[in-house]
Design an enzyme around this catalytic site. Structure first.
Site, short mmCIF file in Angstrom:
data_model
loop_
_atom_site.label_atom_id
_atom_site.label_comp_id
_atom_site.label_asym_id
_atom_site.label_seq_id
_atom_site.Cartn_x
_atom_site.Cartn_y
_atom_site.Cartn_z
N HIS A 1 -11.11 -1.92 11.60
CA HIS A 1 -9.97 -2.75 11.17
C HIS A 1 -9.77 -3.83 12.23
O HIS A 1 -8.83 -3.78 13.02
CB HIS A 1 -8.74 -1.84 11.05
CG HIS A 1 -7.54 -2.48 10.43
ND1 HIS A 1 -6.26 -2.05 10.66
CD2 HIS A 1 -7.43 -3.52 9.56
CE1 HIS A 1 -5.41 -2.80 9.97
NE2 HIS A 1 -6.09 -3.69 9.31
N TYR B 1 -1.38 -3.43 -6.91
CA TYR B 1 -1.11 -4.27 -5.73
C TYR B 1 -2.16 -4.13 -4.63
O TYR B 1 -2.54 -3.03 -4.25
CB TYR B 1 0.26 -3.91 -5.14
CG TYR B 1 0.87 -5.06 -4.36
CD1 TYR B 1 1.62 -6.02 -5.01
CD2 TYR B 1 0.66 -5.20 -2.99
CE1 TYR B 1 2.16 -7.09 -4.32
CE2 TYR B 1 1.21 -6.28 -2.30
CZ TYR B 1 1.96 -7.22 -2.97
OH TYR B 1 2.50 -8.28 -2.29
N GLY B 2 -2.56 -5.24 -4.08
CA GLY B 2 -3.32 -5.34 -2.83
C GLY B 2 -4.30 -4.22 -2.56
O GLY B 2 -5.18 -3.92 -3.38
N SER C 1 -1.26 -3.06 11.51
CA SER C 1 -0.76 -4.02 10.52
C SER C 1 0.51 -4.69 11.07
O SER C 1 1.30 -4.05 11.77
CB SER C 1 -0.41 -3.29 9.21
OG SER C 1 -1.53 -2.58 8.76
N ASN D 1 6.62 -8.24 2.13
CA ASN D 1 5.16 -8.04 2.06
C ASN D 1 4.53 -8.97 1.02
O ASN D 1 3.46 -8.68 0.48
CB ASN D 1 4.85 -6.58 1.75
CG ASN D 1 3.37 -6.25 1.95
OD1 ASN D 1 2.73 -6.73 2.90
ND2 ASN D 1 2.81 -5.44 1.06
N ARG E 1 2.36 -11.93 -0.44
CA ARG E 1 1.00 -12.24 0.05
C ARG E 1 0.46 -13.54 -0.50
O ARG E 1 0.85 -13.99 -1.58
CB ARG E 1 0.04 -11.12 -0.38
CG ARG E 1 0.38 -9.75 0.19
CD ARG E 1 -0.08 -9.62 1.60
NE ARG E 1 0.24 -8.32 2.19
CZ ARG E 1 -0.49 -7.75 3.15
NH1 ARG E 1 -1.56 -8.33 3.62
NH2 ARG E 1 -0.11 -6.60 3.67
N LYS F 1 -9.53 -2.13 1.74
CA LYS F 1 -9.23 -0.96 2.58
C LYS F 1 -10.02 0.27 2.12
O LYS F 1 -10.48 1.06 2.94
CB LYS F 1 -7.73 -0.66 2.56
CG LYS F 1 -6.85 -1.82 2.99
CD LYS F 1 -7.13 -2.26 4.40
CE LYS F 1 -6.09 -3.27 4.88
NZ LYS F 1 -6.38 -3.74 6.24
N CYS G 1 0.87 -7.06 13.34
CA CYS G 1 0.88 -7.42 14.76
C CYS G 1 0.23 -8.77 14.99
O CYS G 1 -0.12 -9.12 16.12
CB CYS G 1 0.17 -6.36 15.60
SG CYS G 1 1.14 -4.87 15.83
N GLY G 2 0.00 -9.55 13.94
CA GLY G 2 -0.48 -10.92 14.12
C GLY G 2 -2.00 -11.07 14.18
O GLY G 2 -2.49 -11.99 14.83
N THR H 1 -4.05 -12.00 11.76
CA THR H 1 -4.45 -13.25 11.10
C THR H 1 -4.12 -14.44 12.00
O THR H 1 -4.92 -15.37 12.13
CB THR H 1 -3.77 -13.36 9.72
OG1 THR H 1 -4.11 -12.19 8.96
CG2 THR H 1 -4.21 -14.60 8.96
N ARG I 1 0.85 -1.19 0.00
CA ARG I 1 0.00 0.00 0.00
C ARG I 1 0.88 1.24 0.00
O ARG I 1 1.96 1.24 0.61
CB ARG I 1 -0.89 0.02 1.26
CG ARG I 1 -2.02 -0.98 1.20
CD ARG I 1 -2.96 -0.83 2.38
NE ARG I 1 -2.33 -1.18 3.64
CZ ARG I 1 -1.87 -0.33 4.54
NH1 ARG I 1 -1.96 0.98 4.34
NH2 ARG I 1 -1.32 -0.75 5.65
N ASP J 1 -9.52 -9.38 9.23
CA ASP J 1 -9.02 -8.02 8.96
C ASP J 1 -10.05 -6.91 9.19
O ASP J 1 -9.67 -5.83 9.63
CB ASP J 1 -8.50 -7.94 7.52
CG ASP J 1 -7.60 -6.75 7.27
OD1 ASP J 1 -6.81 -6.41 8.17
OD2 ASP J 1 -7.69 -6.14 6.19
C1 OXD Z 1 -2.89 -4.14 6.34
C2 OXD Z 1 -3.40 -5.27 5.58
O1 OXD Z 1 -1.90 -3.51 5.94
O2 OXD Z 1 -4.38 -5.90 6.03
O3 OXD Z 1 -3.48 -3.83 7.39
O4 OXD Z 1 -2.86 -5.59 4.52
MN MN Z 2 -5.27 -4.95 7.71
#
Ligand code: OXD
Ligand code: MN
Length: 609
Positions: free
Chosen positions: A248, A219-220, A270, A386, A388, A228, A272-273, A275, A77, A295
């Site tokens: 979030h 990207y993403g 983002s 990063n 994915r 987002k 910090c675990g 998932t 991002r 998320d």
């Molecule tokens: C973030 C993501 O950056 O979910 O928070 O990709």
């Molecule tokens: Mn996120």
């Protein structure tokens, strides 16, 4: 005028007119309406394999899975190219980039002019949330990237079923995306990821008109506009106006050995675990965690005064490096088939590999830049940090049976947290809703290496983990949280907790093992929600007594002394914390709600006692 490549599948005149207006600007070769079918996914995937943009992985290793390598300039991002273009700058607030919407639209229309030459304009009708849920929202994304189309197939609900719910007049959020790389007559991408240079990238949000315009990145979060851009930045504005919440947050279902259930939603910055927590495998016997989302959470009040949450997404866009069978077995299984990998390394036998996958690289690899990579001689990482995986939620072994319930699940507890090696205890509970909002407003993570413009050791504040995702003035967002607390009563509102899995000793040893052992903290949270769970009231909130966290089987790893340190109240540390919160709060000026000023003052007084 570009021709429609398939029959227009809707009688929604406004939608068709909007598509044709944009086609006239972007000048694609043709317009294709996505139906969301497997055949469509397979056809686009095969086209990208044939053109060299994607590699099909060995079906014996990763069935039905693809690998993409992005341009090295287009890997994450781009927060400094992300804009909240509200009519008034004040409404974007001090934490967002702002450009006057008229000026930005003029600049971007210049970029969009002819930007899809030689490409197809795909129309993607998508639903964020189970199709037809009263909490769900419909968006339509226009894009010239087939990579975006197949990712949207996994991350959202796409196609004909969405158009049926939209009907002739339904509302949708218009989302426009282009990779910003028109093709000249006869030119092709030659398998190279198309995108525009950084100064031409714009990820723009127009909150008043609820529009999203994205240009230059494939990207993403820059390109999959449901995530987002819609589900957080635009939805947060809608939520403010309509009295609900777009956060979030992960959502998990926690079941006790007696079969009692609590639903927990958690906001963490983002990386910090989130998932990992959403898919945790408890080390405590008899306890079970199931995943609703990893998320984003959208929450509305039910008639009973409780907050009901849905996961607006249908897949996981997870960070690959560091994910392994120990840290997150459920994510590994989710990504073991039907998955799109981006910027991981490729093995000789057509599988994927990344740093922290749990085993050494098997032989020579092709790294994320497409170069030969050998562990013995490598100077750079094989996978981008990063990198994915885009994986279907339905492939997650821990997915809760009710994850698609259109009514949502009633939330019992909110968690906030960040990476804080010191000061912040393993867990504490707020004394009230307002105190909980205060906790959310001061979320932050310690900067480890000097990054951005911050010194190592300082805390980067990321209120409610929404810093890059709040679509309006963060001060008004705090006020919205306070108002939510007025809409129900304390017994029905979620209880609020602050957790910190990342405590270290002075000599740098982790004090808490984290991962599956976080279930021990979840157990205490579960008990607190039930009005049990041993706690003491302290200056910063309710804290567990040293024996309140179940350490069965963990006594050797986390000693009594460690536990005392994890749950100690560090008054000097909190006094420093107070000074840093004061500086953080100054940014919001008059927009900072009085209730939060009062909370800070009350903390100061309690610390002085
Ligand atoms: C973030 C993501 O950056 O979910 O928070 O990709
Ligand atoms: Mn996120």
């Amino acid at each position: 005028m570009a021709k429609h490549l398939n029959a227009i599948p809707t009688k929604h005149a406004k939608l068709v007119e909007w598509v044709e207006q944009w086609a006239a600007i972007c000048k694609p070769e043709g317009i294709y309406w996505c139906d969301g079918s497997k055949a469509e996914y397979d056809r686009l995937a095969e086209e990208m394999v044939q053109s060299g943009l994607a590699v099909r992985l060995n079906p014996a290793k990763k069935p039905n899975s693809l690998l993409f390598r992005s341009d090295p300039s287009d890997v994450a991002r781009v927060e400094n190219r992300t804009f909240i273009a509200s009519e008034k700058q004040e409404d974007a607030g001090p934490t967002n980039n702002w450009i006057d919407p008229k000026e930005l639209k003029k600049t971007m229309l210049g970029l969009y002019d002819g930007c899809m030459k030689g490409r197809i304009l795909y129309v993607i009708p998508f639903s964020m949330g189970p199709v037809g849920s009263n909490i769900a929202k419909i968006g339509v994304e226009l894009t010239d990237s087939a990579y975006v189309v197949i990712n949207m197939h996994i991350m959202t609900r796409v196609g004909t079923k969405v158009l049926e719910v939209l009907g002739d007049k339904g509302e949708f959020v218009p989302c426009v995306h282009s990779v910003g790389k028109p093709l000249a007559e006869g030119e092709s991408d030659h398998g190279i990821w198309p995108c525009a240079p950084i100064e031409k990238k714009y990820i723009a949000h127009f909150p008043e008109t609820r529009e999203i315009w994205s240009f230059g990145s494939g990207y993403g979060g820059n390109a999959l506009l449901g995530k987002k851009c819609l589900a957080l930045r635009i939805a947060s504005v809608q939520a403010r106006d309509e009295g609900w919440m777009a956060e979030h947050m992960l959502i998990l279902k926690l079941t006790s050995p007696e079969g009692k259930v609590k639903y927990v939603a958690g906001a963490f910055p983002s990386a910090c675990g989130k998932t990992n927590l959403a898919m945790l495998i408890p080390t405590l016997k008899g306890w079970k965690v199931e995943t609703i989302g990893d998320d984003i959470a959208w929450m509305k009040f039910g008639k009973d005064g409780r907050l009901y949450a849905i996961n607006p997404e249908a897949g996981f866009f997870g960070v690959a490096p560091g994910t392994n069978m120990e840290s997150n077995k459920n994510a590994m299984i989710s990504a073991s088939r039907d998955t799109i990998f981006t910027n991981v390394a490729l093995t000789e036998d057509g599988d994927v590999w990344w740093e922290g996958i749990g085993y050494d690289a098997p032989g020579t690899l092709i790294d994320w830049k497409g170069q030969k990579w050998d562990a013995a001689t490598a100077t750079e990482k094989a996978a981008h940090p990063n990198a994915r995986f885009t994986a279907r939620a339905s492939n997650c072994p821990a997915i809760a049976p009710e994850w698609e319930d259109p009514a949502g699940v009633p939330i019992d507890a909110f968690l906030f947290g960040g990476r804080r090696p010191n000061t912040i205890p393993l867990v504490h509970q707020s004394m009230s809703w307002e105190h909980g909002v205060f906790m959310g407003s001061i979320v932050g993570s310690e900067v480890t290496a000097a990054a951005l413009d911050l010194k190592a050791g300082t805390v980067r504040r990321d209120p409610f983990a929404m810093l890059p995702f709040c679509g309006y003035n963060m001060g008004d967002y705090f006020a919205h949280w306070l108002e939510i607390g007025q809409k129900s009563t304390a017994d029905k509102l979620p209880k609020i907790f602050f957790v910190n899995w990342f405590r270290k000793t002075a000599d740098g040893r982790w004090l808490w093992p984290g991962f599956g052992d976080n279930s021990r903290v979840l157990k205490w949270i579960f008990e607190r929600c039930d009005g049990t769970g041993k706690a003491v009231e302290t200056q910063i909130g309710y804290m567990p007594t040293v024996d309140a966290i179940d350490r069965t089987g963990l006594e050797d790893k986390v000693t009594d002394a460690d536990m005392k340190e994890l749950l100690a109240l560090d008054i000097d540390g909190w006094k420093k914390e107070f000074d840093s919160i004061k500086v953080h709060y100054e940014k919001f000026g008059d927009k900072l709600p009085q209730a939060l000023r009062d909370q800070l003052k009350a903390l100061e007084q309690r610390l002085a006692k």
